[in-house]
Design a protein around this motif. Structure first.
Motif, short mmCIF file in Angstrom:
data_model
loop_
_atom_site.label_atom_id
_atom_site.label_comp_id
_atom_site.label_asym_id
_atom_site.label_seq_id
_atom_site.Cartn_x
_atom_site.Cartn_y
_atom_site.Cartn_z
N GLY A 168 41.11 38.83 46.48
CA GLY A 168 40.43 40.06 46.04
C GLY A 168 39.22 40.38 46.88
O GLY A 168 38.89 41.56 47.08
N ALA A 169 38.54 39.36 47.40
CA ALA A 169 37.33 39.61 48.22
C ALA A 169 37.69 40.33 49.52
O ALA A 169 36.85 41.02 50.09
N LEU A 183 39.47 42.81 49.75
CA LEU A 183 39.47 44.24 49.48
C LEU A 183 38.10 44.87 49.72
O LEU A 183 38.00 46.07 49.95
N ILE A 184 37.04 44.07 49.69
CA ILE A 184 35.70 44.63 49.92
C ILE A 184 35.55 45.06 51.39
O ILE A 184 35.32 46.23 51.66
N LEU A 210 38.04 48.01 52.07
CA LEU A 210 37.64 49.35 51.65
C LEU A 210 36.43 49.85 52.45
O LEU A 210 36.33 51.05 52.73
N LEU A 261 52.43 36.46 37.59
CA LEU A 261 50.99 36.75 37.57
C LEU A 261 50.21 35.75 38.42
O LEU A 261 49.11 36.06 38.90
N LEU A 320 50.20 37.33 41.68
CA LEU A 320 49.24 38.44 41.66
C LEU A 320 47.82 37.89 41.75
O LEU A 320 46.97 38.45 42.45
N ASN A 321 47.60 36.77 41.08
CA ASN A 321 46.29 36.13 41.13
C ASN A 321 45.97 35.65 42.55
O ASN A 321 44.84 35.75 43.02
N TRP A 359 44.79 38.64 44.37
CA TRP A 359 43.59 39.34 43.89
C TRP A 359 42.40 38.45 43.57
O TRP A 359 41.29 38.96 43.43
N ASN A 360 42.60 37.14 43.40
CA ASN A 360 41.45 36.30 43.02
C ASN A 360 40.42 36.29 44.15
O ASN A 360 40.73 35.90 45.27
N PRO A 361 39.18 36.75 43.89
CA PRO A 361 38.22 36.89 44.99
C PRO A 361 37.58 35.57 45.41
O PRO A 361 36.97 34.89 44.60
N GLU A 368 46.84 54.36 50.86
CA GLU A 368 46.18 53.23 50.19
C GLU A 368 46.86 52.91 48.86
O GLU A 368 47.00 51.75 48.48
N VAL A 392 48.04 49.18 48.65
CA VAL A 392 47.30 48.24 47.78
C VAL A 392 47.99 48.08 46.43
O VAL A 392 48.18 46.95 45.95
N ILE A 393 48.37 49.20 45.83
CA ILE A 393 48.91 49.11 44.47
C ILE A 393 50.37 48.67 44.48
O ILE A 393 50.75 47.74 43.77
N THR A 403 51.80 44.40 44.80
CA THR A 403 52.40 44.02 43.51
C THR A 403 53.85 43.57 43.64
O THR A 403 54.43 43.09 42.67
#
Lengths: 47, 546
Positions: free
Chosen positions: B41-42, B44-45, B48, B214, B217-218, B221-223, B277, B281-282, B286
């Protein structure tokens, strides 16, 4: 899924969905009618 | 009919065509693996941040340049760049906009043809009896120890794909490209949503499931916030944004050149960019990794994506995993490869159009003839990739055209736009007819921040150290150990780091080094040929004026 992962996913998805929908809806609400193209306005660089 | 008489049938169609241009196979195969390997997830910072500071400005610059050039009857990068200033040299920067599209299309259409073949084989049920790990090398005609292959089925699907691209391009902007985007983009989104819902709803009771999706997914996305201080993570994020938006190719310029002088480009560009995007991303985040995790477990998926690509998972693993979905398996396979195919073809059409536009504008070539020429050239260059795939020709094309040229062109064009054309005129071009308020801060981001971002990406690619160890490399410079170039860096590739030996092996056989060098020579010749064509075209034009 950890709480941090859900938070990142939630924030990112919200931002992306917001702008994607907002901008595309704006595009759909302002359709540009096709218009005749009468060719280039100025044909050559030194014209 | 010459290209400049054409126009888009609708604004939504133009935005979908531009979004289709940006959405490619990388959205589904590269992004999730890059995110997972660079801080989850980090990632994504910086991703973006790069989108806002580099991606969006480049989109506005390219749209504005395209619309500006279109006013003068130019619909391809050489003519458009020529209009940006007085120097005669500018049009040769635009050569990148021809060269990149032509050579990128050669190998990109080959991958696109794989997805088409996989749709067919998914529906036929091939993967129920043959594991994709056996099917794929056989399909490509790979043999141990051989650097060449001439696979009949892969060549057949390649020709079909090229014919389809040529046929759509020959139908024109509105009836060809726009219609394909209006069908392809919504369909790939629908396919993606269906597969994502099915994948995420997998549970312990389903056949073959070993772990919750999940967890996958984690993994994405887990930052891991420590990654934010890592230069490599920022480089990876900037690189991903750069490649996902299809900037630095000349295709956006071409599509935008058919927009009339006072029509909006700002909102159209933003809409297409954010739509990309959404898909990346979405949907992209997924699908692949959660589904693979459910059946293989997280450890296997971590290992499979360790190189930063989900290619092996997408082509070699997923078709087998779909077999657990019973009657839905062939449909799921067709949907997965179908969405990859639609993502691919809407991008390859955008590679073809600039070539057709150049030929039409500068040589008066009819659209059908232009489409045939494009398909023919793509076939010849593509067959080089098909034939010498095992020897590494494909990777050479990917690196020099799909990575290096894009960054060089984008860096040069943003400098030309901001510093030669000038930000006063440039800002006027971006904001004229705009249906959105463009934040005024971009007037300063475009000339300063965006080129800096691009220069850092370029520099990072040029001298990337072994293992991405920047600190160790810098200290090595001062203690006399020198700079340990990575074999994947530009300089590392040019100097064949880690690739000892010559063009022939101990028994006189041809080596992959020879294939790589010949591929580079071929690409250089194509660039030179494009430059000559531009020279001839402009000389003809000057003669007509005088």
């Amino acid at each position: 899924m950890t709480g941090a992962a859900w938070a990142m996913l939630g924030v990112t998805w919200t931002v992306i969905l917001f702008f994607t929908i907002r901008f595309f809806v704006k595009v759909l609400r302002n359709p540009t009618p096709p218009e005749a193209d009468d060719g280039p306005d100025i044909p050559f660089k030194d014209a | 009919m010459t290209a400049h008489k054409e126009q888009w049938a609708s604004r939504a169609g133009l935005v979908l065509a531009m979004a289709g241009n940006a959405v490619g196979l990388g959205n589904f195969l590269r992004f999730p693996a890059q995110a997972a390997q660079n801080g989850g997830g980090a990632f994504l910072i910086p991703y973006l941040v790069a989108f806002v500071l580099m991606g969006i400005p480049l989109l506005w610059v390219e749209w504005a340049m395209g619309r500006y050039g279109g006013q003068f009857g130019h619909h391809s990068a050489p003519g458009i760049l020529d209009r940006m200033g007085k120097s005669r040299f500018l049009k040769y920067i635009g050569v990148f906009g021809l060269f990149t599209n032509l050579t990128l299309a050669a190998y990109y259409c080959y991958i696109e043809s794989w997805t088409l073949a996989y749709v067919w084989h998914s529906l036929k049920g091939t993967f129920r009896s043959t594991p994709p790990t056996e099917f794929f090398p056989a399909y490509l005609g790979q043999h141990a120890g051989s650097i060449t292959s001439l696979p009949p089925e892969a060549a057949f699907f390649f020709v079909v794909t090229l014919a389809l691209n040529g046929w759509i391009l020959s139908r024109g902007l509105a009836k060809g490209i726009e219609l394909a985007a209006k069908i392809g983009v919504p369909l790939l989104i629908v396919f993606g949503i269906i597969l994502a819902v099915r994948g995420l709803s997998l549970g312990p009771g389903d056949a073959g499931v070993v772990e919750s999706p999940l967890k996958g997914l984690n993994f994405v996305w887990n930052p891991d916030l420590s990654g934010l201080g890592d230069f490599n993570v920022w480089l990876a994020a900037a690189g991903q944004i750069f490649f996902t938006l299809s900037v630095g190719m000349g295709s956006i310029h071409c599509y935008a050149s058919y927009v009339r002088k006072n029509r909006d480009v700002a909102l159209n560009a933003a809409s297409a960019g954010w739509m990309n995007e959404f898909v990346e991303v979405i949907l992209g985040g997924t699908l692949l990794i959660p589904i693979a995790t459910a059946y293989l477990g997280l450890a296997a998926v971590q290992s499979a994506t360790s190189g930063g690509s989900g290619f092996a998972l997408g082509f070699l693993t997923l078709p087998t995993l779909f077999n657990n979905w019973g009657w839905f398996a062939p449909v799921a396979g067709a949907m997965w490869f179908g969405l990859l195919f639609f993502a691919g073809i809407t991008s390859s059409l955008a590679m073809g159009q600039p070539i057709l536009s150049f030929l039409a504008d500068e040589f008066g070539t009819a659209r059908a003839k232009g489409a045939l020429l494009f398909a023919g050239c793509t076939f010849v260059l593509g067959m080089w990739c098909v034939w010498l795939y095992p020897g590494g020709s494909f990777d050479e094309f990917d690196f020099w055209t799909g990575t290096f040229s894009l960054v060089v062109f984008a860096l040069l064009e943003v400098i030309v736009f901001a510093w030669i054309f000038g930000m006063k005129k440039g800002w006027e071009e971006i904001t004229r007819g705009a249906d959105m308020k463009v934040p005024v801060i971009y007037r300063y981001i475009i000339p300063y921040v965006t080129p800096l971002f691009l220069a850092v990406v370029f520099f990072g690619a040029l001298v990337q150290p072994e293992g991405g160890e920047w600190k160790a490399a810098v200290s090595g410079l001062f203690d006399g150990r020198g700079w340990p170039l990575s074999p994947g860096s530009v300089l590392g590739k040019l100097t064949h780091v880690g690739d000892a030996g010559g063009w022939h092996g101990p028994n006189g056989e041809v080596t992959s080094r020879m294939v790589k060098d010949l591929s580079r020579i071929l690409l250089t010749l194509v660039f030179a040929a494009c430059s000559v064509l531009v020279f001839v075209a402009f000389r003809r034009k000057e003669r007509r004026v005088s």
